[in-house]
Enzyme design. Structure first.
Site, PDB file in Angstrom:
ATOM      1  N   ASP A  54       0.792  -1.147  -0.017  1.00 35.06           N
ATOM      2  CA  ASP A  54       0.173   0.087  -0.144  1.00 35.06           C
ATOM      3  C   ASP A  54       0.931   1.203   0.157  1.00 35.06           C
ATOM      4  O   ASP A  54       2.048   1.270   0.242  1.00 35.06           O
ATOM      5  CB  ASP A  54      -0.735   0.079   1.249  1.00 35.06           C
ATOM      6  CG  ASP A  54      -1.970  -0.884   1.181  1.00 35.06           C
ATOM      7  OD1 ASP A  54      -2.500  -1.357   0.122  1.00 35.06           O
ATOM      8  OD2 ASP A  54      -2.605  -1.301   2.464  1.00 35.06           O
ATOM      9  N   TYR A 111       6.791  -9.687   7.080  1.00 38.91           N
ATOM     10  CA  TYR A 111       6.538  -8.219   7.206  1.00 38.91           C
ATOM     11  C   TYR A 111       6.726  -8.091   8.613  1.00 38.91           C
ATOM     12  O   TYR A 111       6.765  -9.013   9.559  1.00 38.91           O
ATOM     13  CB  TYR A 111       5.134  -8.088   6.905  1.00 38.91           C
ATOM     14  CG  TYR A 111       4.656  -7.992   5.456  1.00 38.91           C
ATOM     15  CD1 TYR A 111       4.559  -6.765   4.692  1.00 38.91           C
ATOM     16  CD2 TYR A 111       4.311  -9.153   4.941  1.00 38.91           C
ATOM     17  CE1 TYR A 111       3.911  -6.860   3.632  1.00 38.91           C
ATOM     18  CE2 TYR A 111       3.608  -9.036   3.664  1.00 38.91           C
ATOM     19  CZ  TYR A 111       3.715  -7.967   2.933  1.00 38.91           C
ATOM     20  OH  TYR A 111       3.148  -7.888   1.665  1.00 38.91           O
TER      21      TYR A 111
END
Lengths: 246, 246
Positions: A54, A111
């Site tokens: 994003d 992540y």
């Protein structure tokens, strides 16, 4: 010329970009790299890639690839790109791979999310970590994170507008590291839904503040309703660390 | 109201500022803090301060102070400033001090410089470390740094346009730390001339590249001529770490 396939590992500071994926009229990391490659090869190059990060999300190890008639070695591709890319994007590695290689077919992804829990905002962490001044109850946060491990339906932690075929994902590991005032929460799984990690982190921080109890996570997951869970943590604390393949 | 003196410890990312010191028509860290204080006290506040950092130089522990009729506690001053300052400046601490306290009368100052010697430019170190891709001979750099220790005339390592009364300074300690590809060179001394650390680091990096030998430093110091020494390292690798008082 030979048909060659390349795999690239890419690092970027997400702050100045509207995310990874090409979008008309805005700067994206994919768009910038594709434009440089298309100029280099004098034909339109389209990247395959592992993760659609994003807007504002960072990457240490995004993976992308392409196949093309090429006279360049992997090292030449890397040099051509790195000398032309803006300073906030770097190609960390390039290798020639089998044409069958598909960056989307990741086995595991890692992540991490950075939370700065210092009393005073740290100027060096602007856009790099989520500053949440409220004293966090860390043992409650750790207890809450346990509920996210394993194979589950994460639909209650998915952002809207996702086109995912299934909302089942498996999280293999969640680890927490602390260094000074910074808490790093690392997630490894077979994949993550849209905003899933940011929604998990936002919820866990609210648990750290006492808004929910750790065991509420179980109810949230069962509810299958996004509204039962906590807020979405800001994009700028999230880092795509590494993509693993077979 | 009472006359109070405050000592502040200030951290800032120097990238967006034309240095610390007030200058007409440009953004400086001193200017921004003085404006906020002047608005708070409804009278012109002028800061005394420890170090005039150059444009682009960072600080973890700049020290500044002021005296003023005030109803505020140190903690209130800190909160008032931190809620209004831009994100790249933070007041790390405020304390009430004796009116005799003069930030300029430092006993020791510590600065450090970051060199990124990685093969590939790291996007997360833009404006935070000097990327010098050339493989550096570290043992020659360490040997060269030894020549800078002690009480010496550093005029050959002073930037032009300085108004220093004397060019003699004493460097008490130089330490080198390595973490991954980043080399941190820490300097502690009784004070530093204009651009002195950047000129030392620029010279030492050129020694690491083989342009000079470590023992050439002695000749440079003796020459008292800026032109004999190496280049000026970029401002963005330099950090004012800490100011010590009696």
């Amino acid at each position: 010329m030979e048909l060659k396939s390349y795999k690239m590992i890419i690092s970027y500071v997400g702050t100045e970009y509207c995310g990874w994926q090409v979008q008309a009229g805005v700067a994206t990391v994919q768009g910038i790299i594709e434009n440089l490659l298309s100029r280099t090869f004098d034909k339109r190059i389209i990247l395959r890639y592992a993760s659609r990060t994003d807007s504002g999300v960072h990457a240490l190890g995004q993976v992308a690839g392409f196949t093309c008639e090429s006279k360049f070695t992997a090292m030449e591709i890397q040099r051509i790109l790195n000398t032309q890319l803006p300073q906030d994007i770097a190609i960390k590695a390039v290798e020639e791979v089998d044409p069958e290689f598909d960056p989307r077919k990741a086995k595991r992804k890692t992540y991490f999310y950075l939370i700065d829990n210092g009393e005073i905002r740290d100027p060096f962490k602007i856009n790099r970590a989520w500053w949440t001044r409220h004293r966090l109850n860390k043992s409650n946060m750790l207890a809450a994170l346990e509920y996210f491990k394993g194979k589950k339906d994460f639909i209650a932690f998915m952002g809207s507008g996702s086109g995912a075929k299934t909302t089942i994902r498996e999280i293999y590991d969640i680890s927490v590291f602390e260094k000074g005032d910074v808490m790093k929460i690392s997630f490894t799984g077979n994949g993550f839904l849209k905003q899933m990690i940011r929604n998990i982190v936002g919820t866990v921080v609210e648990i750290g503040k006492g808004r929910f109890k750790p065991e509420d996570v179980e109810k949230m997951l069962k509810s299958r309703d996004r509204r039962t869970a906590g807020i979405t943590a800001p994009a700028y604390g999230l880092y795509l660390e590494r993509i693993y393949y077979e």
